[in-house]
Structure formats: structure tokens, C-alpha cells
Scaffold this motif. Structure first.
Motif, PDB file in Angstrom:
ATOM      1  N   ALA A  90      54.551 126.619  74.975  1.00  0.00           N
ATOM      2  CA  ALA A  90      53.730 127.686  75.513  1.00  0.00           C
ATOM      3  C   ALA A  90      53.318 127.089  76.977  1.00  0.00           C
ATOM      4  O   ALA A  90      53.328 128.019  78.028  1.00  0.00           O
ATOM      5  N   GLY A  91      53.002 125.796  77.183  1.00  0.00           N
ATOM      6  CA  GLY A  91      53.040 125.349  78.465  1.00  0.00           C
ATOM      7  C   GLY A  91      54.153 125.607  79.577  1.00  0.00           C
ATOM      8  O   GLY A  91      53.849 125.860  80.638  1.00  0.00           O
ATOM      9  N   MET A  92      55.323 125.112  78.961  1.00  0.00           N
ATOM     10  CA  MET A  92      56.427 125.375  79.752  1.00  0.00           C
ATOM     11  C   MET A  92      56.665 126.676  80.219  1.00  0.00           C
ATOM     12  O   MET A  92      57.098 127.282  81.158  1.00  0.00           O
ATOM     13  N   LEU A  93      56.404 127.563  79.341  1.00  0.00           N
ATOM     14  CA  LEU A  93      56.624 129.165  79.600  1.00  0.00           C
ATOM     15  C   LEU A  93      55.791 129.418  80.648  1.00  0.00           C
ATOM     16  O   LEU A  93      56.139 130.277  81.585  1.00  0.00           O
ATOM     17  N   TYR A 163      63.190 127.894  90.415  1.00  0.00           N
ATOM     18  CA  TYR A 163      62.623 126.709  89.614  1.00  0.00           C
ATOM     19  C   TYR A 163      62.149 126.945  88.347  1.00  0.00           C
ATOM     20  O   TYR A 163      62.210 126.067  87.490  1.00  0.00           O
ATOM     21  N   GLY A 164      61.761 128.269  87.680  1.00  0.00           N
ATOM     22  CA  GLY A 164      61.298 128.572  86.716  1.00  0.00           C
ATOM     23  C   GLY A 164      62.297 128.560  85.247  1.00  0.00           C
ATOM     24  O   GLY A 164      61.975 128.330  84.204  1.00  0.00           O
ATOM     25  N   VAL A 165      63.698 128.462  85.945  1.00  0.00           N
ATOM     26  CA  VAL A 165      64.725 128.757  84.788  1.00  0.00           C
ATOM     27  C   VAL A 165      64.858 127.550  83.996  1.00  0.00           C
ATOM     28  O   VAL A 165      64.765 127.469  82.608  1.00  0.00           O
ATOM     29  N   PRO A 166      64.902 126.232  84.423  1.00  0.00           N
ATOM     30  CA  PRO A 166      64.768 125.027  83.379  1.00  0.00           C
ATOM     31  C   PRO A 166      63.688 125.019  82.354  1.00  0.00           C
ATOM     32  O   PRO A 166      63.905 124.604  81.391  1.00  0.00           O
ATOM     33  N   PHE A 167      62.388 125.353  83.026  1.00  0.00           N
ATOM     34  CA  PHE A 167      61.252 125.643  82.224  1.00  0.00           C
ATOM     35  C   PHE A 167      61.414 126.402  80.795  1.00  0.00           C
ATOM     36  O   PHE A 167      61.024 126.518  79.809  1.00  0.00           O
TER      37      PHE A 167
END
Length: 379
Positions: A90-93, A163-167
Motif C-alpha cells: 500500500a505504501g509503495m502504491l 519515477y512512479g513506475v518502479p514503485f
């Protein structure tokens, strides 16, 4: 031999799921530093502001590790593993999708809570399942963490400027781990026997400071190497150099397994700390810095696991009590030092990065040297 943990089919599932979890833990820890330039561009941040995401991550991990001993006794290993995987996913999303910086920091804290729960619970679980000789399994776990840390910065480099893709990718993979831990067979929580040995809390404090400084250096190189090198090599190339650092750290952990059987823990940690200080100082020459940082990773590779062995030898009757304290305090290192380095770099420039890290190296060697003298003959 390192392959021995695979030979028992009853214990193998625990180790394999642990490998999957620690691969993701390593990747997550290594994502933030290479993503600093992307965070700054997306949210219009100064250097001293962007480092707050590292502090949020480690503060969340500190909170969950500090509470883990009590939570394991109350809820057992499996529920904590499920909670840890859910929090981290949830945090990484949230980090990937957050529209504002303050919300991203809150999500990084949540991911850190999950990180800490998975980290401490799986370490304790593997130690329990593989006792009395858990060292080969734990060494493999640390090495897999390093493999994930190599992959993390590469994901940032190939996803730039998104930047969001890896997360998002790691969040989805953590959901798979959540399903696996929910189906995993784990032993019940054991109640340790009462201990009567008095605790030398001054020496415990020295180990706390030792791990505080070690984790500050390990995380500090990962977080600030990109900022130090980007003006010379460019952001994409600088981010890929972080993978070189994590790769050296991983190779060093594989090499540490046979070496630690021949060298006493205290001596090995002392030598590793001295080597790290040397190469941190040499990183001031920016054109050689990518390789100096890699050599720092190679030197510090055995410190975490070997330091825990040293701690156990120094407190043979209190290892279960003092180890969670030391692990929790270790996570405060980047919480405190990352903002301080950020403030200094914002005022002086990125050339100050190796100076700040070298100062941490001096402090680490000083503390380790003091512990070495105090535990001479016992570790």
C-alpha cells in the motif's frame, strides 16, 4: 555450505518466500536515492527537502521494528508477515501515485512500516527454523537483499522520467508475497526462558551507536551517490552507478560467508570499517568516485551480519533482548543523518557528499575500535 539450507524440504518454503521478500526489500531501499532528481523535478524540491523521503522510510521501519517483539508475542509470525506485506504494498502504491509531496512522505512512512515488519520478522523466523546453525541461511538472505538493491536503481534509470513506475512494479510484486506468506506454514512463537545475567547497558549503547553509524553509511552512499555524481556523469548514468555499489555489496556478502568462518567477528568488522573509511575518503576524487563507492560497498558487506554474530557473542544470555533494540536503533541512522547531509549539501554543494560520508566513517571506526578493545578475547 551456502546451499545447505535448500536440502530440507520442510524448511525450504520459509527460505524461498523469505528470498522473495528480501529481494523486494533490497529493491525498495535502493530506489529512493536514484529517484532524488526525479522527485525534485516532479515536486520542485530543494536538496535538503528531498532527503525527507529517506527519513520517512526509515522512521516507519524504526517504529515497526521497535514494536515487533511485542507484536510477535501477541499475534504470531504469520499475521505480522501479512501485515508487513500489506503495508509495504500500500505504501509503495501511494508513493507512485501521490499528487503532493507531504502525501508521498506519508506513504513512504507506511511502506517503511511494512519494510520493518518483514525485515525483523523474517530474520527471526529464519533464525528459528534453521537453528542451531542459521548462519548459512541468513547469509543467503542478506545476499538476496543485495541482488534486489542492484535491480532497484536500474528500474529508476530505465523508467526515467516516470519515477512512479518502479514503485508500482514493486507494489504489485509485494502483493504476490502477501499471498505467499498467508499460505506459509510457520512455527508458533516460543517463549524464552528467564535470564539472570545482568546487562551491560553501556556496551549495548555502543552497539546501538555502531549500527546507527553503519546503516547511516550504507543508506547514505545509496541515497547521495547519485546527487554527488550527476553533475559530472548525468542523472541516468549516476543512477546506474548506484547499482554498481549495491552489486559490490552483494558480492561482498557472498564472499563473507566462507571468510567469516576463519576470521573472528570483531576483527572482521574492524577491518571492514577501516577499509570503508579509506575508500570514502578517496571518493572525493569525483571521476574515481563511482568505483570508490563500489569498494565501500565491498568493504561494508560483512558488517551487518557479522556484527550480529559479534553482538550475540558479547551478550550470550541476552541476545534475544538486545538484538531488537539494536536493529530498531539502526533504522534511526538515516532518519537523523539524511536531513543533516541534505542541509549541508544544499548550502555547500554536492561536492560535500563524500566529506559527510567520510566523517560518518571516522565515527564508525572510532566506535568499532572502542568495542573491539572492550570485548577483546570474547569475539
Amino acid at each position: 555450505m551456502p546451499a545447505d539450507p535448500f536440502r530440507d524440504p520442510d524448511r525450504r518454503p520459509v527460505l524461498l518466500v523469505c528470498f522473495a521478500a528480501f529481494f523486494l526489500l533490497g529493491a525498495l531501499q535502493a530506489l529512493y536515492g536514484p529517484a532524488f532528481p526525479l522527485f525534485r523535478a516532479r515536486f520542485d524540491l530543494a536538496l535538503d527537502e528531498v532527503s525527507a523521503v529517506v527519513s520517512a522510510q526509515f522512521l516507519g521501519a524504526f517504529a515497526s521494528i521497535a514494536a515487533a517483539g511485542l507484536l510477535i508475542r501477541l499475534f504470531g509470525y504469520q499475521r505480522l508477515l501479512v501485515a508487513g506485506a500489506a503495508s509495504m504494498a500500500a505504501g509503495m502504491l501511494g508513493v507512485a501515485l501521490a499528487p503532493a509531496w507531504w502525501l508521498l512522505l506519508a506513504c513512504a512512512f507506511v511502506a517503511g512500516v511494512g519494510f520493518g515488519l518483514l525485515n525483523v520478522t523474517f530474520n527471526l523466523l529464519v533464525a528459528l527454523v534453521y537453528r542451531p546453525n542459521a548462519a548459512p541461511a541468513l547469509n543467503l538472505v542478506s545476499a538476496v537483499f543485495g541482488v534486489g538493491a542492484v535491480v532497484g536503481p536500474l528500474l529508476v534509470a530505465v523508467s526515467e522520467p516516470r519515477y512512479g513506475v518502479p514503485f508500482l512494479l514493486l507494489s504489485g510484486a509485494t502483493v504476490v508475497v502477501l499471498v505467499l506468506v498467508a499460505r506459509l506454514r510457520v512455527p508458533p512463537v516460543s517463549t524464552p526462558a528467564a535470564r539472570t545475567e545482568p546487562t551491560a547497558w553501556g556496551q549495548v549503547g555502543a552497539f546501538v551507536l555502531f549500527y546507527f553509524l553503519y546503516v547511516s553509511i550504507e543508506g547514505g552512499v545509496a541515497a547521495w551517490e547519485t546527487e554527488h555524481l550527476a553533475p559530472v556523469f548525468g542523472a541516468t548514468t549516476a543512477a546506474s552507478f548506484t547499482s554498481l555499489y549495491w552489486g559490490a555489496l552483494t558480492v561482498g556478502r557472498f564472499l563473507a560467508a566462507p571468510l567469516s568462518a576463519r576470521v573472528r567477528p570483531a576483527r572482521m568488522v574492524l577491518g571492514a570499517s577501516a577499509g570503508a573509511l579509506l575508500f570514502l575518503a578517496l571518493a572525493h576524487y569525483v571521476h574515481a568516485a563511482p568505483y570508490m563507492y563500489a569498494l565501500v560497498g565491498l568493504c561494508i558487506a560483512p558488517i551487518f551480519g557479522t556484527g550480529l554474530a559479534w553482538l550475540t557473542q558479547a551478550f550470550p544470555e541476552r541476545a534475544e533482548q538486545v538484538t531488537p533494540i539494536v536493529m530498531a536503533a539502526a533504522n534511526l541512522g538515516p532518519v537523523v543523518t539524511a536531513p543533516l547531509i541534505g542541509l549541508a549539501v544544499a548550502r555547500v554543494g554536492t561536492g560535500l557528499v563524500p566529506t559527510a560520508l567520510t566523517l560518518l566513517g571516522v565515527l564508525l571506526l572510532t566506535v568499532v575500535g572502542g568495542l573491539y578493545r572492550r570485548t577483546a578475547g570474547r569475539a
